[in-house]
Write an enzyme that holds these catalytic residues in place. Structure first.
Site, short mmCIF file in Angstrom:
data_model
loop_
_atom_site.label_atom_id
_atom_site.label_comp_id
_atom_site.label_asym_id
_atom_site.label_seq_id
_atom_site.Cartn_x
_atom_site.Cartn_y
_atom_site.Cartn_z
N ASP A 11 -32.04 16.29 107.87
CA ASP A 11 -30.84 16.58 108.65
C ASP A 11 -29.74 15.60 108.26
O ASP A 11 -29.94 14.39 108.30
CB ASP A 11 -31.17 16.44 110.15
CG ASP A 11 -29.97 16.70 111.04
OD1 ASP A 11 -30.04 17.64 111.83
OD2 ASP A 11 -28.98 15.94 110.95
N ASP A 107 -26.52 21.93 107.53
CA ASP A 107 -26.90 20.53 107.29
C ASP A 107 -28.36 20.22 107.56
O ASP A 107 -28.74 19.06 107.65
CB ASP A 107 -25.98 19.58 108.08
CG ASP A 107 -26.24 19.62 109.57
OD1 ASP A 107 -26.76 20.63 110.05
OD2 ASP A 107 -25.94 18.62 110.24
N GLU A 108 -29.18 21.24 107.68
CA GLU A 108 -30.62 21.01 107.90
C GLU A 108 -31.44 21.89 106.96
O GLU A 108 -31.15 23.07 106.83
CB GLU A 108 -31.01 21.37 109.34
CG GLU A 108 -30.46 20.43 110.39
CD GLU A 108 -30.71 20.99 111.78
OE1 GLU A 108 -31.82 20.84 112.30
OE2 GLU A 108 -29.78 21.60 112.33
MG LIG Z 1 -26.84 16.96 111.42
#
Ligand SMILES: [Mg+2]
Length: 420
Positions: A11, A107-108
């Site tokens: 993340d 973003d993961e």
């Molecule tokens: Mg994040």
């Protein structure tokens, strides 16, 4: 017994803000936010760097509020395509460690390194190497949860790796009772504030309270509590609390635009009332669902939106939500579409309405999987929705059954399928 897999969730910390700081080194020691429209103080903060957060600045507050807390704040306009490119660059880095990489949001990303251990070392060494290389190549700091399933890797990251010094955390199957189960129920993945309050009122104060109930009893108690059958939800929460998730890290599902079935209608005049718009939504739901039934697919995500008549002063929105169960029944899709519409419509006159179903699955084999039922790219879609609202209506262009101009013209004379 089958050997456990090794799955990680990486993340990115303050993703958009980190990308901006990496590309403008002179900002590196300055508090920075990425925000809607820097010229207008009513813009919304989309991301704040860790330094900005030390001033008490949070995402989703207005620029005016943020600047009040920190007058010297650097404000940067979002560059969505650039963030999407950096996200893809991170995927490429992860692919050096395993071919099983599944982006979960912008973003993961999940990565299954079970087959890579002999090549790259222990899980923790691999996670640290991933962290190093992403930082070196993109300037972004990732935190990594390490575990034996996707759902436990996600919780390892959110509940521990994001909060400790190294940004790494391993959650083993054996540690669930001593670590996960000790936490308050509000910390359980997928449990929001409202659900958390419900569980507490049922006496389920910790994650362990829920995990240790027999599933049949949890189903029964949720049915009593909510006065309806909640078996699917009960099983979902129970599985998360017990770390039961066999779903694979699925690199094949990497796609930015999920396939969808959609339809839109241009109206003969501006519509002002919800009653009129609901007629159109019902017609659209029927068209879309009929097509889905013909294709023998269910949709999990319903998208709905509208536009006003003026091209110079565009109004309207496009939003989506996940239904509790994938469906192709007109009434279910219609209800979700109306709920979504009511939530986002600002009362402006409506000239065009669209509705679509996406995250399609074979209607005969619906099964409970923790991650398939959520839109994989929610963050990305949210971001792109904003752009579409600003620059035009391309979401419908994605739809498989996008009506051509001729049909729109034809439909323009009709309301709810009937000539006016
Ligand atoms: Mg994040």
């Amino acid at each position: 017994m089958k050997k456990d897999r090794i799955i990680m969730l990486s993340d990115c910390q303050s993703f958009y803000a980190s990308v901006e700081k990496a590309s403008s080194p002179h900002y590196s020691n300055k508090p920075l936010v990425v925000a809607g429209d820097p010229a207008r103080r009513s813009g919304i903060v989309l991301a704040a760097c860790p330094l900005a957060k030390t001033y008490g600045i949070t995402t989703a507050e207005t620029l005016r509020e943020a600047l009040a807390k920190c007058p010297e704040l650097i404000v940067v306009r979002p560059r969505m395509q650039h963030y999407i490119d950096v996200s893809a660059q991170i995927t490429d880095i992860l692919r050096k460690f395993s071919d099983l990489v599944e982006p979960y949001s912008i973003d993961e990303q999940f990565i299954d390194v079970t087959g890579s251990l002999s090549l790259f070392g222990s899980p923790r060494q691999i996670a640290a190497a991933i962290q190093d290389q992403i930082r070196r190549d993109t300037g972004v700091y990732v935190r990594v949860g390490i575990s034996y399933s996707k759902v436990t890797a996600k919780m390892a990251c959110d509940l521990w790796a994001k909060k400790n010094e190294e940004g790494l955390f391993t959650l083993t199957r054996e540690q669930l009772p001593t670590l996960l189960w000790q936490l308050p129920i509000s910390q359980l993945f997928m449990v929001g504030r409202r659900m958390s309050a419900h569980f507490q009122s049922m006496g389920l104060v910790t994650i362990g309270h829920l995990a240790q109930l027999p599933l049949a009893e949890l189903k029964w108690r949720m049915r009593e509590k909510f006065h309806k059958n909640c078996d699917v939800d009960a099983e979902l929460y129970w599985r998360i609390a017990n770390g039961v998730d066999d779903s694979p890290v699925n690199s094949a599902t990497y796609e930015v635009a999920p396939k969808s079935v959609g339809h839109q209608m241009t109206l003969p005049r501006d519509y002002y009332t919800l009653k009129d718009i609901k007629t159109v939504l019902l017609e659209l739901a029927e068209l879309v669902c009929r097509r889905c039934r013909k294709l023998k697919v269910n949709g999990a995500v319903v998208s709905v939106g509208c536009q006003g008549a003026s091209f110079d002063a565009p109004t309207g929105f496009s939003r989506q939500s996940t239904m509790s169960d994938p469906a192709n029944a007109t009434n279910l899709v219609y209800e979700s579409a109306v709920a979504l519409f009511v939530l986002h419509w600002d009362g402006q006159p409506v000239r065009r309405v669209h509705l679509s179903l996406s995250s399609l699955s074979d209607e005969s084999q619906y099964q409970l999987t923790l991650f398939e039922s959520r839109p994989r790219y929610r963050a990305l879609e949210q971001a792109t929705d904003d752009l579409k609202n600003k620059y035009g209506d391309t979401i419908i262009g994605r739809a498989v059954s996008f009506t051509d101009a001729g049909q729109i013209k034809d439909r323009a004379g009709k309301i709810g399928g009937h000539y006016k």
